[in-house]
Design an enzyme around this catalytic site. Structure first.
Site, short mmCIF file in Angstrom:
data_model
loop_
_atom_site.label_atom_id
_atom_site.label_comp_id
_atom_site.label_asym_id
_atom_site.label_seq_id
_atom_site.Cartn_x
_atom_site.Cartn_y
_atom_site.Cartn_z
N ARG A 72 0.91 -1.30 0.06
CA ARG A 72 0.01 -0.06 -0.08
C ARG A 72 0.88 1.24 -0.01
O ARG A 72 1.83 1.23 0.77
CB ARG A 72 -0.95 -0.23 1.16
N THR A 126 -8.74 -9.31 -5.85
CA THR A 126 -9.00 -9.00 -4.28
C THR A 126 -9.97 -10.18 -3.81
O THR A 126 -11.06 -10.50 -4.51
CB THR A 126 -9.71 -7.57 -4.06
N ALA A 187 -24.34 -22.70 7.33
CA ALA A 187 -24.22 -21.94 8.73
C ALA A 187 -25.79 -21.56 8.70
O ALA A 187 -26.44 -21.32 7.55
CB ALA A 187 -23.15 -20.73 8.34
P1 ATP Z 1 -7.98 -4.64 -1.31
O1 ATP Z 1 -9.41 -4.42 -1.59
O2 ATP Z 1 -7.44 -6.07 -1.50
O3 ATP Z 1 -7.71 -3.91 -0.16
P2 ATP Z 1 -7.26 -2.21 -2.90
O4 ATP Z 1 -6.59 -2.21 -4.29
O5 ATP Z 1 -8.45 -1.69 -2.78
O6 ATP Z 1 -7.20 -3.70 -2.67
P3 ATP Z 1 -5.94 -0.04 -1.31
O7 ATP Z 1 -5.05 -0.19 -0.16
O8 ATP Z 1 -7.42 0.31 -1.32
O9 ATP Z 1 -6.21 -1.50 -1.78
O10 ATP Z 1 -5.12 0.61 -2.51
C1 ATP Z 1 -3.88 -0.03 -2.96
C2 ATP Z 1 -3.13 1.22 -3.38
O11 ATP Z 1 -3.62 2.08 -4.44
C3 ATP Z 1 -2.80 2.43 -2.45
O12 ATP Z 1 -1.87 1.93 -1.17
C4 ATP Z 1 -2.34 3.54 -3.04
O13 ATP Z 1 -1.04 3.44 -3.56
C5 ATP Z 1 -3.29 3.20 -4.53
N1 ATP Z 1 -4.38 4.19 -4.19
C6 ATP Z 1 -5.48 4.06 -3.77
N2 ATP Z 1 -6.50 5.06 -3.78
C7 ATP Z 1 -5.86 5.91 -4.40
C8 ATP Z 1 -6.29 7.11 -5.07
N3 ATP Z 1 -7.60 7.62 -5.06
N4 ATP Z 1 -5.41 7.81 -5.97
C9 ATP Z 1 -4.33 7.15 -6.22
N5 ATP Z 1 -3.92 6.11 -5.94
C10 ATP Z 1 -4.56 5.39 -5.14
#
Ligand code: ATP
Length: 320
Positions: A72, A126, A187
């Protein structure tokens, strides 16, 4: 398009490796080069990447986790971070980017597309199944299967002791893992963030099931609703049956991907590269009614996930 980048971002999910393999092999098939970017957007900003060959992705189709690792990265939320990411892509002559991750990762891809004109394709990776535009995300099926293995084992011991088992599953703000694991494990009750629970009704359902000859009960709790520990405490104050709580935790995120997730990975990865090859960017790939689809990334991230109330009712009808 001659050279593309590939990264995995956000929480890891089983099937990410299979998707990496599909992207790399499809790109090579079309004569394109692929750079594997390590640790998601952090690696893109810090310029940590390597060219990927046919053999770089050997022996990973069956492995959980992600060979490219994931992270992240808060810096990606800033303009400064995004500019550094774009500079890295320019430095290596990378013309398009495939991002495997959840909705947060897609927002990062959207920012690169909208603000800097970089063609991006998102692959939904995810375990949470929290994206509305696709029926399933990569990793969800395997995660639910892991929950089932645990719940099957819990049922054995709960039956012997005539207990109630409260099992916590992941899913962040989405109740899909609880819903699918609940229905397919048998469940009696699920607690999800989308529906407020009524303790009197739950106690009534447990008592009714015991009167009907049941010796134990399984309650699946989604992490976004309440912790298993807290729910078990509340329930214990309202019942004379012995209650135990279990949090399945991070094992849901690991393990060899199921057939369904490997198939999705192959199809998503292949589709993502085909789109970039044809000069099409700013899309996400998914599956809808058993067909591989693609959609505008901005439209996809703005869709609100809907809960499947029909499945919830099905569980209530068949679980007693
Ligand atoms: P999961 O659903 O498994 O948690 P995800 O992709 O939703 O996966 P996040 O931690 O929300 O996980 O986002 C991953 C990364 O994407 C963030 O750490 C950041 O680097 C980038 N990111 C998230 N939101 C933004 C945004 N609004 N603008 C730019 N980059 C973003």
């Amino acid at each position: 398009m001659k050279r593309i980048g590939l990264l995995t971002s956000g929480g890891d999910a089983p099937g990410m490796n299979a998707a990496i393999r599909a992207v790399v092999r499809t790109a090579i098939y079309f004569g394109m080069e692929v750079y594997g970017i390590e640790r998601g957007y952090a690696g893109l900003i810090e310029d940590t990447m390597m060219p990927m060959e046919m053999r770089s992705v050997s022996d990973i189709v069956q492995r959980g986790g992600t060979k490219l690792r994931t992270a992240r990265c808060l810096e990606m939320l800033t303009q400064d971070g995004q500019k550094k990411a774009v500079k890295t892509l320019e430095r290596h002559g990378i013309e398009g980017l495939v991002v495997i991750g959840g909705d947060g990762s897609f927002r990062g891809a959207k920012a690169l597309t909208e603000n800097y004109g970089i063609p991006t394709i998102g692959i939904p990776g995810t375990i949470d199944n929290d994206l509305e535009y696709t029926d399933y995300t990569l990793g969800f099926d395997t995660a639910v299967n892991t929950c089932l293995e645990v719940i099957n084992k819990l049922r054995d011991t709960m039956n012997s002791h005539e207990r109630i088992s409260v099992v916590e599953v992941m899913g962040r703000h989405c109740g899909d893992i609880a819903l699918y694991a609940g229905i397919t494990s048998g469940a009696e009750i699920i607690i999800v963030p989308e529906i407020a629970y009524d303790m009197d009704d739950i106690v009534m359902r447990i008592n009714r099931s015991r009167a009907n000859g049941k010796h134990s009960n399984i309650i699946v709790v989604a992490e976004g609703a309440i912790s298993a520990e807290d729910f078990a405490k509340q329930l214990q104050e309202n019942t004379t049956y012995s209650v135990r709580s279990t949090n399945i935790g991070h094992i849901q995120r690991g393990g060899s991907p199921s057939m369904a997730d490997r198939m999705l990975a192959a199809q998503f990865g292949n589709k993502a590269v085909r789109l970039l090859k044809d000069g099409i960017g700013n899309r996400v790939v998914g599956i809808h009614r058993n067909e591989i689809i693609d959609m505008d990334i901005i439209e996809a991230v703005s869709m609100k996930k809907k809960f499947n109330y029909e499945l919830y009712e099905t569980l209530q009808m068949i679980s007693m």
